[in-house]
Design an enzyme around this catalytic site. Structure first.
Site, PDB file in Angstrom:
ATOM      1  N   ARG A   1      19.243   3.009  -1.054  1.00  0.00           N
ATOM      2  CA  ARG A   1      19.072   3.637  -2.373  1.00  0.00           C
ATOM      3  C   ARG A   1      17.662   4.152  -2.613  1.00  0.00           C
ATOM      4  NH1 ARG A   1      21.575  -1.026  -3.976  1.00  0.00           N
ATOM      5  NH2 ARG A   1      23.838  -0.869  -3.907  1.00  0.00           N
TER       6      ARG A   1
ATOM      7  N   LYS B   1      13.184  18.334  -4.214  1.00  0.00           N
ATOM      8  CA  LYS B   1      14.570  18.675  -3.875  1.00  0.00           C
ATOM      9  C   LYS B   1      14.815  18.338  -2.410  1.00  0.00           C
ATOM     10  CE  LYS B   1      15.753  22.692  -6.720  1.00  0.00           C
ATOM     11  NZ  LYS B   1      16.282  24.055  -6.559  1.00  0.00           N
TER      12      LYS B   1
ATOM     13  N   GLU C   1       7.180  33.954   0.077  1.00  0.00           N
ATOM     14  CA  GLU C   1       7.151  33.025  -1.070  1.00  0.00           C
ATOM     15  C   GLU C   1       5.771  33.046  -1.735  1.00  0.00           C
ATOM     16  OE1 GLU C   1       9.964  31.638  -1.940  1.00  0.00           O
ATOM     17  OE2 GLU C   1      11.148  31.676  -0.086  1.00  0.00           O
TER      18      GLU C   1
ATOM     19  N   LYS D   1       3.513  26.067  -7.243  1.00  0.00           N
ATOM     20  CA  LYS D   1       4.803  25.372  -7.183  1.00  0.00           C
ATOM     21  C   LYS D   1       4.730  24.065  -7.965  1.00  0.00           C
ATOM     22  CE  LYS D   1       8.947  24.189  -5.215  1.00  0.00           C
ATOM     23  NZ  LYS D   1       9.940  24.354  -4.172  1.00  0.00           N
TER      24      LYS D   1
ATOM     25  N   GLU E   1      15.044  20.655 -12.821  1.00  0.00           N
ATOM     26  CA  GLU E   1      15.576  22.018 -12.831  1.00  0.00           C
ATOM     27  C   GLU E   1      16.527  22.306 -13.981  1.00  0.00           C
ATOM     28  OE1 GLU E   1      17.655  23.341  -9.268  1.00  0.00           O
ATOM     29  OE2 GLU E   1      16.623  25.233  -9.425  1.00  0.00           O
TER      30      GLU E   1
ATOM     31  N   ARG F   1      12.038  26.162 -13.783  1.00  0.00           N
ATOM     32  CA  ARG F   1      12.148  26.292 -12.330  1.00  0.00           C
ATOM     33  C   ARG F   1      12.897  27.537 -11.884  1.00  0.00           C
ATOM     34  NH1 ARG F   1      12.879  21.442  -8.043  1.00  0.00           N
ATOM     35  NH2 ARG F   1      11.338  20.058  -8.923  1.00  0.00           N
TER      36      ARG F   1
ATOM     37  N   ASN G   1      13.289  31.469  -8.451  1.00  0.00           N
ATOM     38  CA  ASN G   1      14.318  32.283  -7.803  1.00  0.00           C
ATOM     39  C   ASN G   1      14.018  33.779  -7.862  1.00  0.00           C
ATOM     40  OD1 ASN G   1      16.040  30.241  -6.888  1.00  0.00           O
ATOM     41  ND2 ASN G   1      16.807  29.939  -8.969  1.00  0.00           N
TER      42      ASN G   1
ATOM     43  N   HIS H   1      15.249  36.119  -5.278  1.00  0.00           N
ATOM     44  CA  HIS H   1      16.270  35.369  -4.546  1.00  0.00           C
ATOM     45  C   HIS H   1      17.683  35.735  -4.986  1.00  0.00           C
ATOM     46  CE1 HIS H   1      12.780  33.152  -3.259  1.00  0.00           C
ATOM     47  NE2 HIS H   1      13.495  32.306  -2.539  1.00  0.00           N
TER      48      HIS H   1
ATOM     49  N   HIS I   1      19.553  36.308  -1.849  1.00  0.00           N
ATOM     50  CA  HIS I   1      20.638  35.440  -1.387  1.00  0.00           C
ATOM     51  C   HIS I   1      21.884  36.226  -1.004  1.00  0.00           C
ATOM     52  CE1 HIS I   1      19.156  31.404  -3.218  1.00  0.00           C
ATOM     53  NE2 HIS I   1      18.807  31.533  -1.953  1.00  0.00           N
TER      54      HIS I   1
ATOM     55  N   HIS J   1      14.990  34.109   5.715  1.00  0.00           N
ATOM     56  CA  HIS J   1      15.020  33.938   4.264  1.00  0.00           C
ATOM     57  C   HIS J   1      13.930  34.791   3.607  1.00  0.00           C
ATOM     58  CE1 HIS J   1      15.388  31.940   0.417  1.00  0.00           C
ATOM     59  NE2 HIS J   1      14.108  31.631   0.447  1.00  0.00           N
TER      60      HIS J   1
HETATM   61  N1  LIG Z   1      13.569  21.597  -0.815  1.00  0.00           N
HETATM   62  C1  LIG Z   1      13.189  22.746  -1.297  1.00  0.00           C
HETATM   63  O1  LIG Z   1      12.718  22.849  -2.425  1.00  0.00           O
HETATM   64  C2  LIG Z   1      13.318  23.972  -0.438  1.00  0.00           C
HETATM   65  C3  LIG Z   1      12.682  25.155  -0.807  1.00  0.00           C
HETATM   66  C4  LIG Z   1      12.781  26.233   0.055  1.00  0.00           C
HETATM   67  C5  LIG Z   1      13.510  26.140   1.220  1.00  0.00           C
HETATM   68  N2  LIG Z   1      14.125  24.974   1.534  1.00  0.00           N
HETATM   69  C6  LIG Z   1      14.881  24.832   2.778  1.00  0.00           C
HETATM   70  O2  LIG Z   1      13.981  24.961   3.866  1.00  0.00           O
HETATM   71  C7  LIG Z   1      14.686  25.505   4.974  1.00  0.00           C
HETATM   72  C8  LIG Z   1      13.868  26.637   5.537  1.00  0.00           C
HETATM   73  O3  LIG Z   1      12.604  26.111   5.937  1.00  0.00           O
HETATM   74  P1  LIG Z   1      11.802  26.776   7.140  1.00  0.00           P
HETATM   75  O4  LIG Z   1      11.661  28.198   6.857  1.00  0.00           O
HETATM   76  O5  LIG Z   1      10.616  25.928   7.369  1.00  0.00           O
HETATM   77  O6  LIG Z   1      12.847  26.665   8.347  1.00  0.00           O
HETATM   78  P2  LIG Z   1      12.901  25.704   9.612  1.00  0.00           P
HETATM   79  O7  LIG Z   1      12.662  24.320   9.239  1.00  0.00           O
HETATM   80  O8  LIG Z   1      14.184  25.998  10.301  1.00  0.00           O
HETATM   81  O9  LIG Z   1      11.676  26.218  10.495  1.00  0.00           O
HETATM   82  C9  LIG Z   1      11.709  27.549  10.967  1.00  0.00           C
HETATM   83  C10 LIG Z   1      11.528  27.598  12.477  1.00  0.00           C
HETATM   84  O10 LIG Z   1      10.170  27.419  12.785  1.00  0.00           O
HETATM   85  C11 LIG Z   1      10.004  26.395  13.746  1.00  0.00           C
HETATM   86  N3  LIG Z   1       8.720  25.764  13.447  1.00  0.00           N
HETATM   87  C12 LIG Z   1       8.371  25.183  12.293  1.00  0.00           C
HETATM   88  N4  LIG Z   1       7.085  24.819  12.336  1.00  0.00           N
HETATM   89  C13 LIG Z   1       6.608  25.172  13.538  1.00  0.00           C
HETATM   90  C14 LIG Z   1       5.344  25.079  14.155  1.00  0.00           C
HETATM   91  N5  LIG Z   1       4.272  24.592  13.523  1.00  0.00           N
HETATM   92  N6  LIG Z   1       5.214  25.516  15.431  1.00  0.00           N
HETATM   93  C15 LIG Z   1       6.271  26.063  16.081  1.00  0.00           C
HETATM   94  N7  LIG Z   1       7.478  26.210  15.526  1.00  0.00           N
HETATM   95  C16 LIG Z   1       7.642  25.761  14.268  1.00  0.00           C
HETATM   96  C17 LIG Z   1      11.211  25.516  13.564  1.00  0.00           C
HETATM   97  O11 LIG Z   1      11.491  24.809  14.763  1.00  0.00           O
HETATM   98  C18 LIG Z   1      12.275  26.532  13.236  1.00  0.00           C
HETATM   99  O12 LIG Z   1      12.803  27.074  14.401  1.00  0.00           O
HETATM  100  C19 LIG Z   1      16.047  25.908   4.482  1.00  0.00           C
HETATM  101  O13 LIG Z   1      16.989  24.958   4.900  1.00  0.00           O
HETATM  102  C20 LIG Z   1      15.916  25.890   2.974  1.00  0.00           C
HETATM  103  O14 LIG Z   1      17.133  25.563   2.318  1.00  0.00           O
HETATM  104  C21 LIG Z   1      14.037  23.901   0.726  1.00  0.00           C
HETATM  105 ZN   LIG Z   2      12.843  30.981  -1.025  1.00  0.00          ZN
END
Ligand SMILES: NC(=O)c1ccc[n+]([C@@H]2O[C@H](COP(=O)([O-])OP(=O)(O)OC[C@H]3O[C@@H](n4cnc5c(N)ncnc54)[C@H](O)[C@@H]3O)[C@@H](O)[C@H]2O)c1
Ligand SMILES: [Zn+2]
Ligand SMILES: NC(=O)c1ccc[n+]([C@@H]2O[C@H](COP(=O)([O-])OP(=O)(O)OC[C@H]3O[C@@H](n4cnc5c(N)ncnc54)[C@H](O)[C@@H]3O)[C@@H](O)[C@H]2O)c1
Ligand SMILES: [Zn+2]
Lengths: 367, 367
Positions: B122, B144, B186, B230, B240, B244, B248, B251, B255, B268
């Site tokens: 938990r 999140k 972003e 942020k 949210e 918040r 978007n 987005h 999206h 993205h």
């Molecule tokens: N929680 C939130 O508030 C929030 C906000 C925005 C996005 N997200 C989520 O985040 C995800 C996208 O995140 P992302 O863009 O980091 O994608 P990701 O985690 O898939 O990373 C992108 C790519 O970069 C590579 N990578 C990352 N860091 C690296 C480094 N230092 N050196 C070499 N390779 C590296 C990873 O292996 C991957 O292939 C989505 O699932 C999205 O839903 C969450």
């Molecule tokens: Zn985004």
């Protein structure tokens, strides 16, 4: 008689309504809460057969759009796979942030529905309609939700508070007696750890083992005081960092006994009764409480039709080993909740193993 | 240069530390937090190969007991099955309430580790070590966490705040440029919706498309101001319910474009860039902001190496259909976040479909 307990938490408030015959009015109560109009009802086949249609009719007559998902009965289905099934119907029925999941069932359905509602869209509304005595006085209150990991109980979960807990004591009429007694064990526990008035009322009743031995006013009183006890304790410690521990009274040895008998031979309440008896005996040995109080406790356990002897199959060293492995152990020391008076307990990790050994030995049916 | 942003939430506070070269000091920082000594590190094969051992050494040299679990890279593995794998190692390594899960990775690893830590026992401790630019300025902040349902992104999740976010900009050196630009989208977004000073600094930089074009002081500034933006926004709206939404920006159409191209053709950030461009054009059409401001926004998008034309494969009516199906739609009305100035947006559901249609048509590469 109707009673309402309002639970005030820092970020959220909700009511526990104890109202005989209220099941068919759930729709009305819900309408007052001004939640969205989509509802997902979760239940098991036995309970849904008795009460499902009544609940659905009540909700639909207030304009709610009701979907339902029936999950198989039994603790073995309280797992991530069942949660996935809830997610699937949530998706198919386009549940939104404003939507509500309703648990109609015992603690198993309540814990799962709570967890699914905590994690669908990062948290949607949630209503508890507990149908077992244990769920009414214990599982439905406090915001703990979750499922089991194949290798351990309640390891996966979240804190998520309901928007309403609706308790209709009439529902208990179909509850099997053994399940009734499981709830009564927790009620006796509240008498020991918290509420002398509840304890006194239980003492005045001739028989506590089945619903039809208990006058309906007394039953309402018991429900009200038990829910209030749980609310008092959890409100003072929402995330379980201190006081809540006392709710584990009787559960230290109880859990060991439950797990060693594979969670099938004994109900949770039967194991808890054994644990409360043992805790009482240990407390006497340590000079913490009196033989007289212990006898008063044990008389209630007996009136509830619960036993205080260990199952023959159990080996005492194995119980002691199991205690050491319990997740509540800190640095190898078993933490006990021991009674000091009627309505008061202390937490201690200074119980000598020899004392545990002696007490358990005295609880065998044969020597 | 080192900067620390302290995030104060009603029930929890934590630091975001932006410190070049700090990865090897994670153990020290963690020791200061006085968390339990068991740690579970979650990463993916690529990132673990670059940085895993360094992190483990740092933690072990401070006496932490470190287990690790490597999950396959990619959004398609952000699902309940991966969470189950984390639970399994958590169990095998006896993680306790005082233990910590550490996410070493991009948003995918961060979201999953966050969700597992939110739901194991938990809720246990959680540290974010974001390695992608997008995770540093966005995903790692705000609490999140979650995974995807087969039929929809981020449908399963929880709010769970970290105990520390450690950002070491040096880690970005191994990040593929396309991923770098995804984060930059972003950052430009924060400039438009919130922070004129950030916007101005971005304008002064010649090139924003790759790390080595950006002076390290500017990079530190960008990280600090983006994280602060942020934090400001989510702190004002932890769960949210209102503000918040402005995150978007870009987005809404982003999206739609992302999902219609199967989440594979565009990153993205590339989709968001298209969405921001479109939002700007719509805002001009509605008389909400000026052509000049729009051009300033679009110049940044271009400097970041991001495109503003729609992929050829896309049919405009399909985009409009997809907008209607978006989960942010209320009563059939698409909600847009539209810019009114540099550093300010408005939320509106009064955008005529014809305006969307015209803007999207103008964004095709051929007619
Ligand atoms: N929680 C939130 O508030 C929030 C906000 C925005 C996005 N997200 C989520 O985040 C995800 C996208 O995140 P992302 O863009 O980091 O994608 P990701 O985690 O898939 O990373 C992108 C790519 O970069 C590579 N990578 C990352 N860091 C690296 C480094 N230092 N050196 C070499 N390779 C590296 C990873 O292996 C991957 O292939 C989505 O699932 C999205 O839903 C969450
Ligand atoms: Zn985004
Ligand atoms: N969340 C908490 O704080 C908390 C506290 C205590 C227990 N629990 C959990 O609760 C569960 C135990 O709850 P329980 O004892 O209610 O078990 P349960 O849900 O399995 O119900 C016991 C049995 O009674 C049946 N039943 C329930 N209501 C009935 C009715 N009105 N008529 C006919 N049959 C009925 C059920 O079908 C089931 O077979 C455990 O999983 C435990 O971990 C949770
Ligand atoms: Zn119990």
């Amino acid at each position: 008689m109707a009673s309402i307990i309002t639970v005030n938490l820092p970020q959220h408030s909700y009511d526990i309504m104890i109202v005989p015959g209220s099941l068919g009015r759930l729709g009305e109560y819900m309408a007052n809460l001004k939640l969205g109009n989509k509802v997902l009802l979760i239940s098991n086949p036995i309970i849904f057969k008795h009460y499902g249609q009544k609940v659905i009719n009540s909700l639909e007559s207030e304009g709610f759009k009701v979907a339902h998902q029936i999950l198989p009965a039994g603790e073995q289905y309280k797992n991530p796979n069942s949660i996935q099934k809830i997610y699937d119907v949530a998706l198919a029925n386009h549940l939104e942030r404003s939507s509500t999941m309703i648990a109609l069932g015992g603690g198993v359905i309540g814990d799962m529905t709570g967890f699914a509602s905590a994690t669908w869209l990062r948290g949607i509304h949630f209503i508890q309609v507990p149908t077992s005595l244990l769920a009414m006085v214990d599982a439905a209150i406090g915001g703990k939700t979750g499922v089991n990991h194949v290798q351990g109980k309640n390891l996966i979960g979240a804190f998520h508070q309901p928007d309403l807990v609706l308790i209709d004591p009439y529902i208990l009429r179909t509850l099997p007696s053994r399940e009734f007694r499981a709830g009564m064990a927790e009620i006796i526990k509240y008498g020991i750890i918290w509420d002398t008035e509840l304890f006194a009322r239980l003492e005045k009743s001739k028989n506590l083992s089945q619903l039809w031995h208990i006058k309906s006013e007394l039953m309402d009183f018991i429900l009200q005081y038990s829910c209030q006890a749980k609310v008092d304790i959890v409100s003072k410690d929402e995330k379980e960092t201190g006081l809540r521990t006392i709710l584990n009274y009787g559960h230290t040895i109880g859990h060991a006994v439950e797990s060693l008998t594979g969670y099938t031979q004994l109900t949770h309440g039967e194991a808890t009764a054994i644990g409360m008896f043992a805790a009482g005996e240990i407390a006497i040995k340590l000079g913490m409480w009196t033989k007289e109080n212990s006898q008063r406790q044990n008389a209630l356990i007996e009136k509830a039709g619960l036993k205080t002897k260990l199952p023959d199959s159990l080996n005492i060293s194995k119980i002691i080993d199991a205690l050491q492995k319990d997740k509540k152990v800190k640095e190898g020391k078993v933490r006990f909740i021991l009674p000091t008076q009627i309505g008061g307990v202390e937490i201690t990790d200074r119980v000598p193993t020899t004392a545990i050994y002696e007490v358990l030995s005295s609880m065998r049916t044969r020597d």
